[in-house]
Design an enzyme around this catalytic site. Structure first.
Site, PDB file in Angstrom:
ATOM      1  N   HIS A  51       0.844  -1.196   0.000  1.00 26.30           N
ATOM      2  CA  HIS A  51       0.000   0.000   0.000  1.00 26.30           C
ATOM      3  C   HIS A  51       0.878   1.244   0.000  1.00 26.30           C
ATOM      4  O   HIS A  51       2.099   1.155   0.055  1.00 26.30           O
ATOM      5  CB  HIS A  51      -0.984   0.013   1.186  1.00 26.30           C
ATOM      6  CG  HIS A  51      -0.419   0.412   2.521  1.00 26.30           C
ATOM      7  ND1 HIS A  51      -1.169   0.897   3.557  1.00 26.30           N
ATOM      8  CD2 HIS A  51       0.861   0.383   2.995  1.00 26.30           C
ATOM      9  CE1 HIS A  51      -0.415   1.148   4.602  1.00 26.30           C
ATOM     10  NE2 HIS A  51       0.821   0.848   4.295  1.00 26.30           N
ATOM     11  N   CYS A  64       5.886   6.577   4.123  1.00 26.08           N
ATOM     12  CA  CYS A  64       4.699   5.776   3.752  1.00 26.08           C
ATOM     13  C   CYS A  64       4.076   6.279   2.456  1.00 26.08           C
ATOM     14  O   CYS A  64       3.212   5.605   1.886  1.00 26.08           O
ATOM     15  CB  CYS A  64       3.654   5.817   4.861  1.00 26.08           C
ATOM     16  SG  CYS A  64       4.247   5.104   6.394  1.00 26.08           S
ATOM     17  N   HIS A  92       5.004   0.330  -0.483  1.00 26.02           N
ATOM     18  CA  HIS A  92       5.766  -0.525   0.421  1.00 26.02           C
ATOM     19  C   HIS A  92       4.756  -1.555   0.920  1.00 26.02           C
ATOM     20  O   HIS A  92       3.646  -1.616   0.385  1.00 26.02           O
ATOM     21  CB  HIS A  92       6.395   0.294   1.564  1.00 26.02           C
ATOM     22  CG  HIS A  92       5.407   0.923   2.463  1.00 26.02           C
ATOM     23  ND1 HIS A  92       4.696   2.063   2.126  1.00 26.02           N
ATOM     24  CD2 HIS A  92       4.938   0.566   3.681  1.00 26.02           C
ATOM     25  CE1 HIS A  92       3.862   2.373   3.099  1.00 26.02           C
ATOM     26  NE2 HIS A  92       3.982   1.477   4.061  1.00 26.02           N
ATOM     27  N   HIS A 134       3.319  -4.762   4.051  1.00 29.53           N
ATOM     28  CA  HIS A 134       3.292  -5.292   5.414  1.00 29.53           C
ATOM     29  C   HIS A 134       2.769  -6.723   5.453  1.00 29.53           C
ATOM     30  O   HIS A 134       2.052  -7.152   4.551  1.00 29.53           O
ATOM     31  CB  HIS A 134       2.367  -4.451   6.303  1.00 29.53           C
ATOM     32  CG  HIS A 134       2.770  -3.026   6.421  1.00 29.53           C
ATOM     33  ND1 HIS A 134       3.861  -2.626   7.161  1.00 29.53           N
ATOM     34  CD2 HIS A 134       2.247  -1.887   5.905  1.00 29.53           C
ATOM     35  CE1 HIS A 134       3.977  -1.307   7.092  1.00 29.53           C
ATOM     36  NE2 HIS A 134       3.016  -0.833   6.332  1.00 29.53           N
ATOM     37  N   ASP A 143      -5.150 -10.509   0.389  1.00 26.76           N
ATOM     38  CA  ASP A 143      -3.853 -11.185   0.484  1.00 26.76           C
ATOM     39  C   ASP A 143      -3.082 -11.135  -0.835  1.00 26.76           C
ATOM     40  O   ASP A 143      -3.622 -11.458  -1.888  1.00 26.76           O
ATOM     41  CB  ASP A 143      -4.065 -12.642   0.902  1.00 26.76           C
ATOM     42  CG  ASP A 143      -2.750 -13.341   1.208  1.00 26.76           C
ATOM     43  OD1 ASP A 143      -1.837 -12.670   1.745  1.00 26.76           O
ATOM     44  OD2 ASP A 143      -2.624 -14.533   0.909  1.00 26.76           O
ATOM     45  N   HIS A 144      -1.819 -10.718  -0.733  1.00 27.88           N
ATOM     46  CA  HIS A 144      -0.949 -10.562  -1.899  1.00 27.88           C
ATOM     47  C   HIS A 144      -1.517  -9.570  -2.896  1.00 27.88           C
ATOM     48  O   HIS A 144      -1.371  -9.724  -4.112  1.00 27.88           O
ATOM     49  CB  HIS A 144      -0.636 -11.912  -2.547  1.00 27.88           C
ATOM     50  CG  HIS A 144       0.364 -12.711  -1.747  1.00 27.88           C
ATOM     51  ND1 HIS A 144       0.029 -13.347  -0.588  1.00 27.88           N
ATOM     52  CD2 HIS A 144       1.692 -12.945  -1.942  1.00 27.88           C
ATOM     53  CE1 HIS A 144       1.097 -13.955  -0.085  1.00 27.88           C
ATOM     54  NE2 HIS A 144       2.126 -13.723  -0.886  1.00 27.88           N
ATOM     55  N   GLU A 146      -0.502  -3.884  11.758  1.00 26.14           N
ATOM     56  CA  GLU A 146       0.185  -3.525  10.515  1.00 26.14           C
ATOM     57  C   GLU A 146       1.650  -3.973  10.589  1.00 26.14           C
ATOM     58  O   GLU A 146       2.240  -4.415   9.618  1.00 26.14           O
ATOM     59  CB  GLU A 146       0.106  -2.011  10.310  1.00 26.14           C
ATOM     60  CG  GLU A 146       0.743  -1.525   9.036  1.00 26.14           C
ATOM     61  CD  GLU A 146       0.544  -0.037   8.855  1.00 26.14           C
ATOM     62  OE1 GLU A 146      -0.416   0.347   8.182  1.00 26.14           O
ATOM     63  OE2 GLU A 146       1.344   0.747   9.401  1.00 26.14           O
TER      64      GLU A 146
END
Lengths: 137, 136
Positions: free
Chosen positions: B14, B33, B39, B41, B79-80, B125
């Protein structure tokens, strides 16, 4: 007192990446890398453990000043990797797939060039809590 | 009343970015950010429901059933993925962890069986940063 001791410093960085091989066609990339191939990237909280092995210095009692090791990692790895896109922002991965395996080798090579050969060095990298790699072995 | 928590996880990219602001203002507010190349998490999601244990099964809800609901309506969508680009229920929203947890609540609520109540969500996060939401 010539016993070797291992000292460890733990650091972390957050980054986006994508697994992709230009030499594969789309279907093969999808088959080999699955959801890790998402063209829009995904990301991880990486945990990095740097292990330095040596004989404690007679004057200080230290194998390696852990504050100095932390600064070394921050200045040469974290500043370049944290909150970055490994594929796009880190030149080492321009033509190298940023798998955990390749990332750990890149980090090792960066740090090995900065830490005297009198110390053994080993890197462990967690991509998730359940997936981690180590180099050299 | 008994509370049951199911832990699930997803990995995603994100960036924090407000399109109403220019790049300088985004960097001022969101710092690293705001990296335009994203980047990411490893997110950990704790879903807590409350209810009374069933007389026959002893369950308030089958934890496996709860896991299936969370995976189908939330994890499979996140996810992913790139939260800013790939997720229908986040389109046009700022992808902070705070906004994300509220939107996850909205996705889950209609699918929670009537005999239990969705009590809270906790979303990590990083191992050091998390948010909680109680639907208030």
């Amino acid at each position: 007192m010539n016993e070797k001791v291992a000292v460890y410093r733990k650091e972390h960085f957050n980054a986006a990446h994508r697994l992709h091989n230009d030499a594969f066609d789309e279907a093969t990339n999808d088959k080999v890398f699955g959801k890790c191939n998402n063209p829009h990237f995904h990301g991880h909280n990486y945990e990095l453990i740097v292990k330095v092995v040596g004989v404690p210095d007679k004057q200080t009692g230290y194998v390696y000043d852990l504050k100095a090791l932390s600064d070394l990692i921050k200045d040469n790895v974290l500043k370049r990797f944290d909150h970055k896109n490994l594929n796009l922002d880190v030149p080492e991965f321009k033509n190298l797939n940023p798998t955990a395996e390749n990332i750990v080798i890149v980090i090792y090579n960066i740090l090995r060039s900065l830490i005297s050969n009198q110390f053994d060095l080993q890197i462990r990298l967690y991509e998730t809590e359940r997936n981690f790699v180590e180099y050299p072995v | 009343m008994v509370y049951l928590t199911r832990l699930e996880h997803f990995n995603a990219a994100h960036k924090l970015y407000n399109p109403k602001w220019n790049r300088e203002k985004n960097e001022e507010v969101f710092g690293e950010c705001a990296n335009e190349n994203w980047h990411g998490h490893n997110f950990e999601l704790y879903v807590t429901v409350k209810g009374n244990p069933d007389a026959d099964s002893g369950f308030i809800i089958d934890a496996k059933q709860l896991s299936k609901i969370v995976n189908e309506h939330v994890i499979d969508k996140l996810d992913h993925k790139n939260l800013n680009l790939d997720v229908d229920f986040l389109t046009g929203k700022i992808c902070s962890t705070e906004i994300l947890i509220v939107e996850i609540w909205k996705q889950l609520l209609p699918h929670i069986p009537n005999h239990v109540q969705l009590h809270s969500l906790k979303l990590y996060e990083t191992p050091r940063i998390y948010v909680e939401y109680f639907g208030e």
